[in-house]
Design an enzyme around this catalytic site. Structure first.
Site, PDB file in Angstrom:
ATOM      1  N   CYS A  39       0.635  -1.237  -0.028  1.00  0.00           N
ATOM      2  CA  CYS A  39       0.070   0.056  -0.023  1.00  0.00           C
ATOM      3  C   CYS A  39       0.938   1.333  -0.055  1.00  0.00           C
ATOM      4  CB  CYS A  39      -0.863   0.156   1.207  1.00  0.00           C
ATOM      5  SG  CYS A  39      -1.737  -1.665   1.544  1.00  0.00           S
ATOM      6  N   HIS A  91      -2.809   8.144   5.974  1.00  0.00           N
ATOM      7  CA  HIS A  91      -3.298   6.706   5.398  1.00  0.00           C
ATOM      8  C   HIS A  91      -4.644   6.632   5.537  1.00  0.00           C
ATOM      9  CE1 HIS A  91      -2.196   3.015   3.682  1.00  0.00           C
ATOM     10  NE2 HIS A  91      -2.713   2.314   4.911  1.00  0.00           N
ATOM     11  N   HIS A 130      -9.409   2.116  -1.130  1.00  0.00           N
ATOM     12  CA  HIS A 130      -7.988   2.037  -1.079  1.00  0.00           C
ATOM     13  C   HIS A 130      -7.409   1.611  -2.319  1.00  0.00           C
ATOM     14  CE1 HIS A 130      -4.226   1.106   0.426  1.00  0.00           C
ATOM     15  NE2 HIS A 130      -4.357   0.732   1.688  1.00  0.00           N
TER      16      HIS A 130
END
Length: 517
Positions: free
Chosen positions: A204, A339, A378
């Site tokens: 990520c 995040h 995401h």
């Protein structure tokens, strides 16, 4: 020269090129602390956000771009049949691009046969990098054979899975068309670039780590220009199956970052890239500067409660290291793009690190917190660059877009007596000369990245250059403002017509505009 070397015109050309490259190498004076200028950007993101401006309009309007998966990408998939009693249901929602199959192969001189076996991640990245270079004012001829670096966060190989499932033969074109490294390498090949060409996989955090590596390469003089970003497409139901069984997913398909009812992440797809130069080079070349990267940092969680469990200590060390390198005080940072995955434990852990490093006191300027994942889901390998693109928009427009999908704050996040705030509507940000932002991206597996960006007006060297340019304009003779001809070109009539249409939309409302193809 020919007689001395025993060569011919080709030898002379090679010697001239080597001398040019040697002179360029000698002219580079590495400065490990020099800021890096963002001089262009491009994207392909959900909701029709095919430009950074279109992305910004979606964000300031507070749009949730997550949609049900069934029937949108895989019409024949039996989602219920893929569920597993031991692991639960696979995700039914994602934020998807409108299309992933369009590609002008002729523009790049790629045959249709080869294009058919190219991962759409390669195709879209080629187009986006080309657009990004155009916005930066870089021409193909001036980029060719130069130390221009390509740094891209990549990871998914969904297209290979779908090709094999369809029974496509395994050959050289399928290998080059689906290998992850080729997403970066093909860009370098097609544009004839000689700088580093690196595919980055830290899960990520990949695309923000790619930005970090690009800045390092520029600061050491290894690259003269660089493009950094990431791409992540959801092309196979298998990747959603694996993700849903490895990570907590929101059953309702809504990413609720910082919220009391946060219950998991939501998948998204897309890509983004930024064009970069050392600030001194960008100023010398008169480039358009969108923002300045003051500092970047990466680290690792190390040993935690589990391989994928975050470390608040590591996050604090990461943020403090980047802040120190930027030369700023904690109170200077007035926006953090977090995040923010929308998990009940991950968000509070991240907030604790933010409080430790950027907390300062309640009397200091407000520091807004946000997470683009609430809008786009995401984006995994492209998550960091999506956060950067949102931050570039906020820096440019001087506002913080609303944070959606939050009614009540997570009880583990206490803002009492803190300088932090979450925008429930579009909020005015500080004046441009004091506009500093931070971006975080944390990887599944523990690799973390953080970047600190500034509005150009907040950087003294840029302010001085702009003041000098404005002074020169004021003293320039008045030419009466003649009409300006804007030539448009493309490599096919169809592409030219589309280009004219896009340009017309971009110039809508401008005075005396006439476009013909």
């Amino acid at each position: 020269m020919t007689a001395a070397t025993g060569g011919g015109p080709d030898t002379d050309a090679l010697i001239s090129e080597l001398r040019r490259e040697l002179a360029e190498l000698r002219s580079r004076t590495p400065d490990p602390g020099e800021p890096v200028a963002v001089v262009g950007s491009a994207c392909r993101l959900p909701g029709g956000a095919d430009t950074p401006d279109a992305l910004w309009e979606s964000l300031r309007a507070g749009r949730d771009l997550v949609r049900p998966l069934t029937g949108e990408r895989w019409s024949g998939v039996d989602f219920d049949g893929l569920d597993d009693p031991a692991f639960g249901r696979i995700p039914r929602h994602a934020a998807l691009l409108d299309s992933v199959d369009g590609f002008d192969s002729g523009f790049f001189g790629i045959s249709s046969a080869e294009a058919d076996l190219m991962d759409p991640q390669q195709r879209l990245t080629l187009e986006a990098v080309w657009e990004c270079a155009e916005r930066a004012g870089w021409t193909p001829d001036e980029m060719r054979r130069t130390p221009t670096g390509i740094f891209l966060g990549v990871g998914h190989q969904d297209y290979l899975l779908t090709a094999l499932a369809a029974g496509d033969g395994i050959g050289s074109r399928l290998a080059t068309g689906t290998a992850r490294n080729m997403i970066a390498n093909r860009v370098s090949y097609e544009l004839g670039l000689r700088g580093p060409s690196i595919a980055v996989d830290t899960a990520c955090s990949s695309s923000l780590v790619a930005l970090h590596l690009a800045c390092q390469s520029l600061r050491t003089g290894e690259s003269r220009r660089a493009v950094a970003g990431g791409v992540s497409l959801i092309l196979s139901p298998l990747s959603s199956t694996l993700t849903g069984r490895a990570l907590p997913m929101a059953p309702d398909g809504r990413c609720k970052a910082f919220a009391a009812d946060a219950d998991g992440m939501v998948r998204g797809e897309g890509l983004g890239v930024v064009a970069l130069k050392r600030l001194s080079d960008a100023l010398a070349d008169g480039d358009p500067i969108e923002a300045v990267v003051l500092a970047t940092a990466t680290n690792q969680d190390g040993r935690t409660n589990g391989l994928t469990a975050p470390s608040p200590v590591a996050q604090s060390l990461l943020l403090s290291g980047a802040l120190k390198a930027s030369g700023l005080a904690p109170s200077d940072i007035t926006f953090v793009e977090t995040h923010g995955t929308g998990t009940p434990l991950g968000d509070p852990i991240e907030f604790s690190a933010l409080r430790d490093v950027y907390g300062a006191t309640a009397e200091d300027p407000i520091c807004w917190l946000g997470s683009v994942k609430a809008n786009l889901g995401h984006l995994e390998f492209a998550a960091g660059i999506a956060s950067v693109l949102k931050t570039l928009g906020a820096l440019k427009h001087g506002t913080v877009p609303p944070q959606i999908n939050i009614d009540a704050l997570n009880p583990r996040i206490d803002l009492t007596g803190q300088r932090f705030a979450i925008a429930r509507q579009e909020e005015s940000w500080t004046d441009s000369a004091r506009r500093y932002a931070a971006v975080s991206s944390f990887g599944f597996g523990g690799t973390n990245a953080h970047a600190i960006l500034a509005h150009p007006d907040a950087v003294p060297a840029v302010r001085q250059a702009r003041t000098a340019a404005e002074t020169a304009r004021r003293h320039a003779p008045d030419t009466g403002g003649p009409a300006v001809l804007m030539p448009l070109s493309a490599r096919s009539p169809e592409a030219l017509a589309a280009h004219v249409d896009r340009t017309a939309r971009a110039l809508e409302g401008a005075p005396a505009v006439a476009l013909t193809a």
